[in-house]
Design a protein around this motif. Structure first.
Motif, PDB file in Angstrom:
ATOM      1  N   THR A   1       0.818  -1.215   0.000  1.00  0.00           N
ATOM      2  CA  THR A   1       0.000   0.000   0.000  1.00  0.00           C
ATOM      3  C   THR A   1       0.853   1.267   0.000  1.00  0.00           C
ATOM      4  O   THR A   1       0.620   2.162  -0.799  1.00  0.00           O
ATOM      5  N   TYR A   2       1.851   1.300   0.865  1.00  0.00           N
ATOM      6  CA  TYR A   2       2.633   2.539   0.958  1.00  0.00           C
ATOM      7  C   TYR A   2       3.694   2.672  -0.115  1.00  0.00           C
ATOM      8  O   TYR A   2       3.762   3.653  -0.830  1.00  0.00           O
ATOM      9  N   LEU A   3       4.539   1.651  -0.191  1.00  0.00           N
ATOM     10  CA  LEU A   3       5.663   1.779  -1.110  1.00  0.00           C
ATOM     11  C   LEU A   3       5.242   1.592  -2.562  1.00  0.00           C
ATOM     12  O   LEU A   3       5.738   2.246  -3.457  1.00  0.00           O
ATOM     13  N   GLU A   4       4.329   0.660  -2.782  1.00  0.00           N
ATOM     14  CA  GLU A   4       3.953   0.397  -4.162  1.00  0.00           C
ATOM     15  C   GLU A   4       2.684   1.129  -4.581  1.00  0.00           C
ATOM     16  O   GLU A   4       2.262   1.046  -5.731  1.00  0.00           O
ATOM     17  N   GLY A   5       2.078   1.819  -3.626  1.00  0.00           N
ATOM     18  CA  GLY A   5       0.932   2.666  -3.935  1.00  0.00           C
ATOM     19  C   GLY A   5      -0.322   1.928  -4.371  1.00  0.00           C
ATOM     20  O   GLY A   5      -1.173   2.485  -5.062  1.00  0.00           O
ATOM     21  N   LYS A   6      -0.442   0.661  -3.976  1.00  0.00           N
ATOM     22  CA  LYS A   6      -1.649  -0.082  -4.366  1.00  0.00           C
ATOM     23  C   LYS A   6      -2.802   0.254  -3.429  1.00  0.00           C
ATOM     24  O   LYS A   6      -2.588   0.654  -2.290  1.00  0.00           O
ATOM     25  N   SER A   7      -4.025   0.057  -3.943  1.00  0.00           N
ATOM     26  CA  SER A   7      -5.190   0.318  -3.097  1.00  0.00           C
ATOM     27  C   SER A   7      -5.435  -0.893  -2.197  1.00  0.00           C
ATOM     28  O   SER A   7      -4.953  -1.990  -2.468  1.00  0.00           O
TER      29      SER A   7
ATOM     30  N   GLN B   1      -8.073  -2.492  -1.906  1.00  0.00           N
ATOM     31  CA  GLN B   1      -8.827  -3.476  -2.683  1.00  0.00           C
ATOM     32  C   GLN B   1      -7.882  -4.374  -3.493  1.00  0.00           C
ATOM     33  O   GLN B   1      -7.992  -5.600  -3.468  1.00  0.00           O
ATOM     34  N   GLU B   2      -6.929  -3.734  -4.159  1.00  0.00           N
ATOM     35  CA  GLU B   2      -5.963  -4.498  -4.968  1.00  0.00           C
ATOM     36  C   GLU B   2      -5.177  -5.479  -4.100  1.00  0.00           C
ATOM     37  O   GLU B   2      -4.989  -6.641  -4.464  1.00  0.00           O
ATOM     38  N   VAL B   3      -4.726  -4.987  -2.953  1.00  0.00           N
ATOM     39  CA  VAL B   3      -3.929  -5.819  -2.061  1.00  0.00           C
ATOM     40  C   VAL B   3      -4.763  -6.991  -1.560  1.00  0.00           C
ATOM     41  O   VAL B   3      -4.291  -8.138  -1.495  1.00  0.00           O
ATOM     42  N   ALA B   4      -6.027  -6.718  -1.238  1.00  0.00           N
ATOM     43  CA  ALA B   4      -6.914  -7.773  -0.749  1.00  0.00           C
ATOM     44  C   ALA B   4      -7.022  -8.883  -1.788  1.00  0.00           C
ATOM     45  O   ALA B   4      -6.937 -10.065  -1.461  1.00  0.00           O
ATOM     46  N   GLN B   5      -7.164  -8.499  -3.038  1.00  0.00           N
ATOM     47  CA  GLN B   5      -7.282  -9.490  -4.103  1.00  0.00           C
ATOM     48  C   GLN B   5      -5.987 -10.286  -4.258  1.00  0.00           C
ATOM     49  O   GLN B   5      -5.997 -11.504  -4.320  1.00  0.00           O
ATOM     50  N   GLU B   6      -4.885  -9.563  -4.282  1.00  0.00           N
ATOM     51  CA  GLU B   6      -3.587 -10.223  -4.459  1.00  0.00           C
ATOM     52  C   GLU B   6      -3.278 -11.214  -3.356  1.00  0.00           C
ATOM     53  O   GLU B   6      -2.733 -12.289  -3.593  1.00  0.00           O
ATOM     54  N   MET B   7      -3.607 -10.842  -2.134  1.00  0.00           N
ATOM     55  CA  MET B   7      -3.234 -11.699  -1.009  1.00  0.00           C
ATOM     56  C   MET B   7      -4.367 -12.643  -0.611  1.00  0.00           C
ATOM     57  O   MET B   7      -4.251 -13.363   0.398  1.00  0.00           O
ATOM     58  N   SER B   8      -5.447 -12.624  -1.381  1.00  0.00           N
ATOM     59  CA  SER B   8      -6.636 -13.435  -1.085  1.00  0.00           C
ATOM     60  C   SER B   8      -7.112 -13.221   0.353  1.00  0.00           C
ATOM     61  O   SER B   8      -7.320 -14.163   1.118  1.00  0.00           O
ATOM     62  N   LEU B   9      -7.267 -11.944   0.684  1.00  0.00           N
ATOM     63  CA  LEU B   9      -7.765 -11.608   2.019  1.00  0.00           C
ATOM     64  C   LEU B   9      -9.000 -10.733   1.851  1.00  0.00           C
ATOM     65  O   LEU B   9      -9.211 -10.156   0.781  1.00  0.00           O
ATOM     66  N   SER B  10      -9.803 -10.632   2.896  1.00  0.00           N
ATOM     67  CA  SER B  10     -10.950  -9.730   2.797  1.00  0.00           C
ATOM     68  C   SER B  10     -10.443  -8.296   2.942  1.00  0.00           C
ATOM     69  O   SER B  10      -9.372  -8.062   3.502  1.00  0.00           O
TER      70      SER B  10
END
Lengths: 390, 201
Positions: free
Chosen positions: B147-153, B155-164
Motif C-alpha cells: 500500500t505505501y511503497l507500491e501505492g496499491k489500493s 482493494q488491490e492488495v486484498a485481491q492479491e493476497m486473497s484476504l478480505s
C-alpha cells in the motif's frame, strides 16, 4: 556553514515521524521552520517522503547480501580463519584422554558459605583458549599416536594413517581396528575407509574396523560426532552408542550422546535414518527425515522438528545456546575450554539464547555473565567459579 | 533471567575494546550492522548498485586497516561515512572520465550539491524505515509495502493476497501502529555526531 539550529538527529526523527504520519503540532512547527531555512532542506524532505525513493531503497536493501559481502572482503581484511595453536606440541597420553572421556565435562554446584574460594588465590585476568585440533588414535595392536594439532583431518584406513596434506603417520598393514579420542578442548575430522567423514567434537570417541566386512559398516561412538556418510545401499552404515543404534544409507547427521544415560539426540540434516533403542529394538525405533531430531530418553524415542542451524552450530564453529540453561551451557564451556566450572547456589538457572563463535577466548563468553550481574573468577588450576555479584 | 549470548557485542564498551584489539568477530558484528546503511549512503554518489556496494566494502576495509582507536560507535560510524564519501568521490572522478561524463555531471549538480549532512540524514532515515518495516509481522509487512511503497489500493492488495478488504485494513492499521512504536524516539536513536562533518563543510 551548516546552521546548527536543528540537530541532524532531531531532523531525522521528525522526518521518520512525518513518513509515519505521527507528527505532533509542535513537531510540525519545528519542521516548517527547518524547511523554510534552506531550500536544500526542502530537497532532503522531498527525497525522504518520496514513496518511489523509499521503494527503491527498500528493493536495494532487500537485494544486499551482507554475509556474502563479508566473505568477499576476507582476503582484503587479511583475516582468514585463524587456527589457535600452542607452539609446544605436548604429548597426550592415551590414558589421560580415556580418563577425560569418562568425565564428560564437569560442573559442580557450591554453596558460598562453606567454600574457601575467598581465601584461595584466584586470578581474574587469567584466560583460556578455545579448543583446537587435538586427538589420539589407538590401534588394535596397542600402538597409539597423538595427532598433529597443525592438521585438522586424518584418513584412517586399511593402508595407512594419512593427513589431508598427504603426510603419512604410519602404515596399517596388520591393524584391524582403530579408536580415535578427542580430549576436552580438542576436536578432529576423520575420513573412514569407505570415504565417510566424521567430525568429533570435544571429549568424544569413534572406533571402527579398518575394513568394513559383511553386510554393514559398523562404528561405535561416545560424546558428539557429526557424520557425512558415503552412500552405499548394499552396505548400510550403522552408528552404535551404548544404548542406541542408527541405520543409514547415505546421509548427514549429528549424534549427541554426551549425556547418554539420560538422553541421546540424533539430528538429521540430509537423507533418511532409522534410530533404534538397543534394549527394545522391535517396539521402539523411529524413522527420521531431514530437520528432525530424535531424543532417546528412558526407553522412549521422541521425534521433533529442529532448526539445523541450532543443532549443528558446532560444525560451523559456533555455539548455539538457544533455550539452554546455565548448567547445560556451562557443560559445553567446560568441554570446550577444558575447565571445571563451579556454580554458586545463589546463581539462578539462567536461560540462554543466541549464538557466538567457538574460537573466542573463555573471557569473551564470561564477560556476558558479568554484564548480567554475575561475577566470575578463574584459578590457575583451570577452575572457574561463578557467583552473583554482591 | 535470560542472557542472549549473541548480544555479547551489544555492550558498546566491550565492542570498542574488542575493536581496539582488532578482533574480527567484533568487526563482523559492525559490518553486519552497518554495511547495508553504508551501501545506501554510497548509492547517493553513483548510479550503479554494484558500485555502491564496492564503495561500502572499501570503506570497511579502509577503517579495518587504519586501526583507528575508536572512542565510540558513533565515532566509528562517522568515520565509515567519511571514508565512503572519500572513496565515492574518487570513483566519481574516474567515472567522469568515462563516456557518461555529461550525464553524471548533471546528476551530481542536481543531487549532490546538498549539504553532506543531508546525505547522512537521508541514509539514516531510509535505513531506520527499512529496519522497522523488516521487523513487522509477515502479513502486516506485506500490506504496508504494497500500500505505501507500491501505492496499491486496499482493494488491490486484498485481491492479491486473497484476504478480505477488512483484514487488509486491519493489517494496515496494526502495521502503522507497530511502525510508530518501532520508530518512537525512546528506542530509536540516530547515531549522528554533529561535529564531524560540520568541520569539513
Amino acid at each position: 556553514m551548516y546552521q546548527n539550529q536543528h540537530e541532524p538527529q532531531e531532523i531525522g526523527q521528525l522526518l521518520l515521524k512525518k513518513i509515519n504520519g505521527n507528527l505532533s503540532l509542535e513537531d510540525e512547527q519545528v519542521l516548517k521552520q527547518w524547511l523554510s531555512a534552506d531550500p536544500r532542506n526542502q530537497a532532503l524532505y522531498a527525497r525522504c517522503i518520496d514513496p518511489l525513493q523509499q521503494k527503491q531503497v527498500y528493493a536495494f536493501l532487500n537485494k544486499i547480501d551482507t554475509s556474502k559481502a563479508w566473505l568477499e572482503i576476507q582476503t582484503d581484511l587479511e583475516i582468514t580463519p585463524t587456527k589457535i595453536h600452542k607452539s609446544n606440541r605436548y604429548i597426550w597420553r592415551y590414558s589421560v584422554a580415556a580418563a577425560c572421556a569418562l568425565l564428560i565435562g564437569s560442573i559442580f554446584l557450591w554453596t558460598k558459605h562453606n567454600n574457601t574460594l575467598n581465601n584461595t588465590e584466584t586470578i581474574t585476568k587469567l584466560d583460556y583458549k578455545p579448543a583446537s585440533n587435538k586427538a589420539i588414535i589407538k590401534l588394535s595392536n596397542g600402538e597409539s599416536f597423538t595427532l598433529d594439532n597443525n592438521q585438522d583431518l586424518v584418513e584412517v584406513n586399511s593402508k595407512s594413517i594419512t593427513y589431508s596434506d598427504g603426510k603419512t603417520i604410519t602404515s596399517t598393514d596388520d591393524i584391524t581396528s582403530a579408536e580415535i579420542n578427542t580430549p576436552r578442548s580438542g576436536y578432529y575430522k576423520i575420513i573412514l575407509p569407505d570415504g565417510t567423514q566424521a567430525q568429533l567434537n570435544a571429549e568424544s570417541s569413534l572406533s571402527y574396523p579398518l575394513t568394513f566386512h559383511g553386510h554393514t559398516r559398523e562404528v561405535w561412538i561416545t560424546g558428539e560426532v557429526y557424520f557425512d556418510v558415503k552412500k552405499n545401499e548394499k552396505q548400510p552404515f550403522v552408528v552404535h552408542t551404548q544404548r542406541q543404534e542408527i541405520q543409514v544409507l547415505g546421509t548427514s547427521f549429528n549424534v549427541n550422546a554426551y549425556d547418554e544415560k539420560n538422553s541421546i539426540k540424533t539430528s538429521l540434516i540430509k537423507g533418511i535414518v532409522k534410530v533404534a533403542n538397543k534394549s527394545n529394538k522391535a517396539s521402539s525405533s523411529k524413522i527420521l527425515y531431514p530437520n528432525q531430531q530424535s531424543i532417546l530418553s528412558t526407553g522412549k524415542i521422541l521425534v521433533k522438528e529442529i532448526d539445523p542451524k541450532v543443532e549443528i552450530a558446532w560444525i560451523n564453529g559456533k555455539f548455539n545456546f538457544d533455550g539452554k540453561h546455565l548448567k547445560e551451557v556451562m557443560l559445553e564451556i567446560s568441554r570446550w575450554y577444558d575447565i571445571d566450572v563451579f556454580i554458586s547456589n545463589d546463581v539462578p538457572n539462567i536461560e540462554f539464547f543466541g549464538g557466538t563463535f567457538r574460537n573466542n577466548n573463555l573471557s569473551t563468553i564470561l564477560s556476558l555473565l558479568e554484564q548480567n550481574n554475575i561475577s566470575y573468577t578463574i584459578s590457575k588450576d583451570k577452575k572457574l567459579y561463578i557467583k552473583m555479584k554482591n | 533471567m535470560r542472557i542472549d549470548i549473541s548480544k555479547v557485542f551489544d555492550n558498546e564498551n566491550y565492542l570498542i575494546a574488542k575493536l581496539v584489539q582488532s578482533d574480527h568477530h567484533a568487526f563482523e558484528y559492525i559490518f553486519n550492522m552497518y554495511y547495508p546503511r553504508i551501501c545506501i549512503y554510497a548509492l547517493q554518489f553513483t548510479t550503479e548498485n554494484a558500485q555502491a556496494e564496492d564503495i561500502a566494502k572499501e570503506a570497511f576495509i579502509r577503517i579495518w586497516k587504519a586501526k583507528t582507536v575508536f572512542k565510540s560507535i558513533e565515532h566509528l560510524k562517522n568515520t565509515l561515512y567519511q571514508s565512503a564519501r572519500q572513496i565515492a568521490t574518487n570513483y566519481q572522478v574516474a567515472n567522469q572520465r568515462s563516456i557518461n561524463r555529461e550525464l553524471i555531471y548533471q546528476m551530481n549538480q542536481e543531487q549532490h550539491e546538498e549539504h553532506a549532512m543531508h546525505n547522512i540524514i537521508y541514509t539514516e532515515v531510509m535505513s531506520e524505515l527499512y529496519n522497522a518495516i523488516q521487523k513487522l509481522p509477515e502479513q502486516a509487512k506485506n500490506v504496508i509495502i504494497s500500500t505505501y511503497l507500491e501505492g496499491k489500493s486496499n482493494q488491490e492488495v486484498a485481491q492479491e493476497m486473497s484476504l478480505s478488504l477488512q483484514t487488509v485494513k486491519n493489517y494496515k492499521l496494526r502495521g502503522i501502529k507497530q511502525l510508530r512504536q518501532l520508530l518512537s524516539s525512546e528506542i530509536y536513536i540516530l547515531l549522528i555526531a554533529t561535529n564531524f562533518f560540520l568541520e569539513k563543510n
